[in-house]
Design a protein around this motif. Sequence first.
Motif, PDB file in Angstrom:
ATOM      1  N   GLN A 177      36.293  -4.078  25.478  1.00 38.43           N
ATOM      2  CA  GLN A 177      36.323  -5.015  26.474  1.00 38.43           C
ATOM      3  C   GLN A 177      35.967  -4.619  28.003  1.00 38.43           C
ATOM      4  OE1 GLN A 177      36.669  -8.390  26.480  1.00 38.43           O
ATOM      5  NE2 GLN A 177      37.411  -9.172  28.322  1.00 38.43           N
ATOM      6  N   CYS A 178      36.486  -3.676  28.147  1.00 37.29           N
ATOM      7  CA  CYS A 178      36.506  -2.919  29.493  1.00 37.29           C
ATOM      8  C   CYS A 178      35.094  -2.361  29.714  1.00 37.29           C
ATOM      9  CB  CYS A 178      37.437  -1.638  29.803  1.00 37.29           C
ATOM     10  SG  CYS A 178      38.965  -1.973  29.647  1.00 37.29           S
ATOM     11  N   PHE A 179      34.362  -1.873  28.817  1.00 36.58           N
ATOM     12  CA  PHE A 179      33.129  -1.738  29.065  1.00 36.58           C
ATOM     13  C   PHE A 179      31.973  -3.077  29.383  1.00 36.58           C
ATOM     14  CE2 PHE A 179      33.174   2.859  26.563  1.00 36.58           C
ATOM     15  CZ  PHE A 179      33.369   3.355  27.736  1.00 36.58           C
ATOM     16  N   ARG A 180      32.252  -3.954  28.332  1.00 37.18           N
ATOM     17  CA  ARG A 180      31.639  -5.235  28.494  1.00 37.18           C
ATOM     18  C   ARG A 180      31.765  -5.808  29.920  1.00 37.18           C
ATOM     19  NH1 ARG A 180      33.784  -9.699  26.539  1.00 37.18           N
ATOM     20  NH2 ARG A 180      33.789 -10.366  28.651  1.00 37.18           N
ATOM     21  N   ARG A 181      33.039  -5.980  30.354  1.00 37.37           N
ATOM     22  CA  ARG A 181      33.258  -6.427  31.955  1.00 37.37           C
ATOM     23  C   ARG A 181      32.466  -5.462  32.858  1.00 37.37           C
ATOM     24  NH1 ARG A 181      33.251 -10.253  33.182  1.00 37.37           N
ATOM     25  NH2 ARG A 181      34.685 -10.345  34.851  1.00 37.37           N
ATOM     26  N   LEU A 182      32.318  -4.408  32.757  1.00 40.09           N
ATOM     27  CA  LEU A 182      31.660  -3.529  33.665  1.00 40.09           C
ATOM     28  C   LEU A 182      30.368  -3.719  33.441  1.00 40.09           C
ATOM     29  CD1 LEU A 182      31.889  -0.971  35.836  1.00 40.09           C
ATOM     30  CD2 LEU A 182      31.649   0.385  33.819  1.00 40.09           C
ATOM     31  N   TYR A 183      29.735  -3.862  32.362  1.00 40.30           N
ATOM     32  CA  TYR A 183      28.256  -4.114  32.412  1.00 40.30           C
ATOM     33  C   TYR A 183      28.228  -5.378  32.981  1.00 40.30           C
ATOM     34  CZ  TYR A 183      24.123  -6.082  30.214  1.00 40.30           C
ATOM     35  OH  TYR A 183      23.086  -6.651  30.175  1.00 40.30           O
ATOM     36  N   GLU A 184      28.946  -6.732  32.777  1.00 34.58           N
ATOM     37  CA  GLU A 184      28.654  -7.901  33.459  1.00 34.58           C
ATOM     38  C   GLU A 184      28.840  -7.885  34.870  1.00 34.58           C
ATOM     39  OE1 GLU A 184      30.261 -10.722  29.624  1.00 34.58           O
ATOM     40  OE2 GLU A 184      31.683 -10.271  31.291  1.00 34.58           O
ATOM     41  N   CYS A 185      29.740  -7.214  35.447  1.00 38.61           N
ATOM     42  CA  CYS A 185      29.908  -6.988  36.886  1.00 38.61           C
ATOM     43  C   CYS A 185      28.703  -6.171  37.484  1.00 38.61           C
ATOM     44  CB  CYS A 185      31.161  -6.376  37.201  1.00 38.61           C
ATOM     45  SG  CYS A 185      32.685  -7.228  36.920  1.00 38.61           S
ATOM     46  N   ALA A 186      28.223  -5.145  36.914  1.00 32.86           N
ATOM     47  CA  ALA A 186      27.128  -4.440  37.104  1.00 32.86           C
ATOM     48  C   ALA A 186      25.861  -5.033  37.129  1.00 32.86           C
ATOM     49  CB  ALA A 186      27.234  -3.077  36.681  1.00 32.86           C
ATOM     50  N   CYS A 187      25.494  -5.673  35.857  1.00 34.68           N
ATOM     51  CA  CYS A 187      24.271  -6.203  35.557  1.00 34.68           C
ATOM     52  C   CYS A 187      24.032  -7.631  35.304  1.00 34.68           C
ATOM     53  CB  CYS A 187      23.826  -5.434  34.318  1.00 34.68           C
ATOM     54  SG  CYS A 187      23.789  -3.559  34.467  1.00 34.68           S
ATOM     55  N   VAL A 188      25.158  -8.578  35.307  1.00 29.41           N
ATOM     56  CA  VAL A 188      24.924  -9.778  34.890  1.00 29.41           C
ATOM     57  C   VAL A 188      25.340 -10.738  36.127  1.00 29.41           C
ATOM     58  CG1 VAL A 188      25.596 -11.822  33.318  1.00 29.41           C
ATOM     59  CG2 VAL A 188      25.237  -9.430  32.440  1.00 29.41           C
ATOM     60  N   ASN A 189      26.455 -10.601  36.574  1.00 30.55           N
ATOM     61  CA  ASN A 189      26.920 -11.504  37.724  1.00 30.55           C
ATOM     62  C   ASN A 189      25.877 -11.423  38.901  1.00 30.55           C
ATOM     63  OD1 ASN A 189      29.219 -11.787  36.187  1.00 30.55           O
ATOM     64  ND2 ASN A 189      30.772 -10.661  37.560  1.00 30.55           N
ATOM     65  N   VAL A 190      25.726 -12.565  39.473  1.00 29.93           N
ATOM     66  CA  VAL A 190      24.822 -12.668  40.869  1.00 29.93           C
ATOM     67  C   VAL A 190      26.081 -12.393  41.911  1.00 29.93           C
ATOM     68  CG1 VAL A 190      23.640 -14.248  42.182  1.00 29.93           C
ATOM     69  CG2 VAL A 190      23.491 -14.217  39.747  1.00 29.93           C
ATOM     70  N   LYS A 191      25.492 -11.437  42.866  1.00 35.14           N
ATOM     71  CA  LYS A 191      26.319 -10.835  43.980  1.00 35.14           C
ATOM     72  C   LYS A 191      26.448 -12.148  44.743  1.00 35.14           C
ATOM     73  CE  LYS A 191      26.842  -6.671  42.714  1.00 35.14           C
ATOM     74  NZ  LYS A 191      27.003  -6.710  41.174  1.00 35.14           N
ATOM     75  N   SER A 192      27.631 -12.404  45.451  1.00 32.46           N
ATOM     76  CA  SER A 192      27.759 -13.543  46.649  1.00 32.46           C
ATOM     77  C   SER A 192      28.783 -12.964  47.677  1.00 32.46           C
ATOM     78  CB  SER A 192      28.637 -14.761  45.861  1.00 32.46           C
ATOM     79  OG  SER A 192      30.057 -14.443  45.559  1.00 32.46           O
ATOM     80  N   ASN A 193      28.738 -13.869  48.434  1.00 29.30           N
ATOM     81  CA  ASN A 193      29.785 -13.459  49.723  1.00 29.30           C
ATOM     82  C   ASN A 193      31.149 -13.778  49.566  1.00 29.30           C
ATOM     83  OD1 ASN A 193      27.702 -12.165  51.220  1.00 29.30           O
ATOM     84  ND2 ASN A 193      26.852 -14.150  51.854  1.00 29.30           N
TER      85      ASN A 193
END
Length: 180
Positions: A74-90
């Motif tokens: 779960q931790c690895f998946r969430r790290l992957y999502e934060c680094a590679c999937v999520n769109v950065k915002s303000n």
Amino acid sequence: VKLIEVPKHYFTHFYIFASIYVGLLWFLTVNVYLLDVPAPQFMLEVLDFFGTTFRRESTSAEAAFLAMTLLLIQCFRRLYECACVNVKSNAKMNILHYVVGYVHYFCAGTGILLEAPGFQRDHHAVDDFQWLGIELNWKRISWNHILGTILFSWAWYHQHQAMIIFANLRKGDRKKSGGY
């Protein structure tokens, strides 16, 4: 309130922490359960500090190993999502939310080991620790373990799909409003 806010993309920080910390705890469980290496003294002292010296095992080695493995995935998946999937915002989040992320993953990983076999001291042993040679016995895997892992896998997959959908929504709407 704005003085105690941090950027929401700081979520990545506690997933980095969680991946490293839970990864180290998983490595300890591999050593104890698969390689027949006693838990290090410093780890027992840390667990005694957070869970008292009178902790007793209340789960099986198999359940503890399975829980630690699923938490690490779960931790690895969430790290992957934060680094590679999520769109950065303000977007911003309260600093307390940020701190709770660290506390959650510290407590989740540590909590698994607090009552896991091989991570308590034997208070009757002369040297204050007696290694019992705990090993995994795959025959002790129960239907609860199997059903729990299936449920975890189903929810894990669907949570990942939801993250992809949210990221794609944001990509399409970013030019208009900066949100979903």
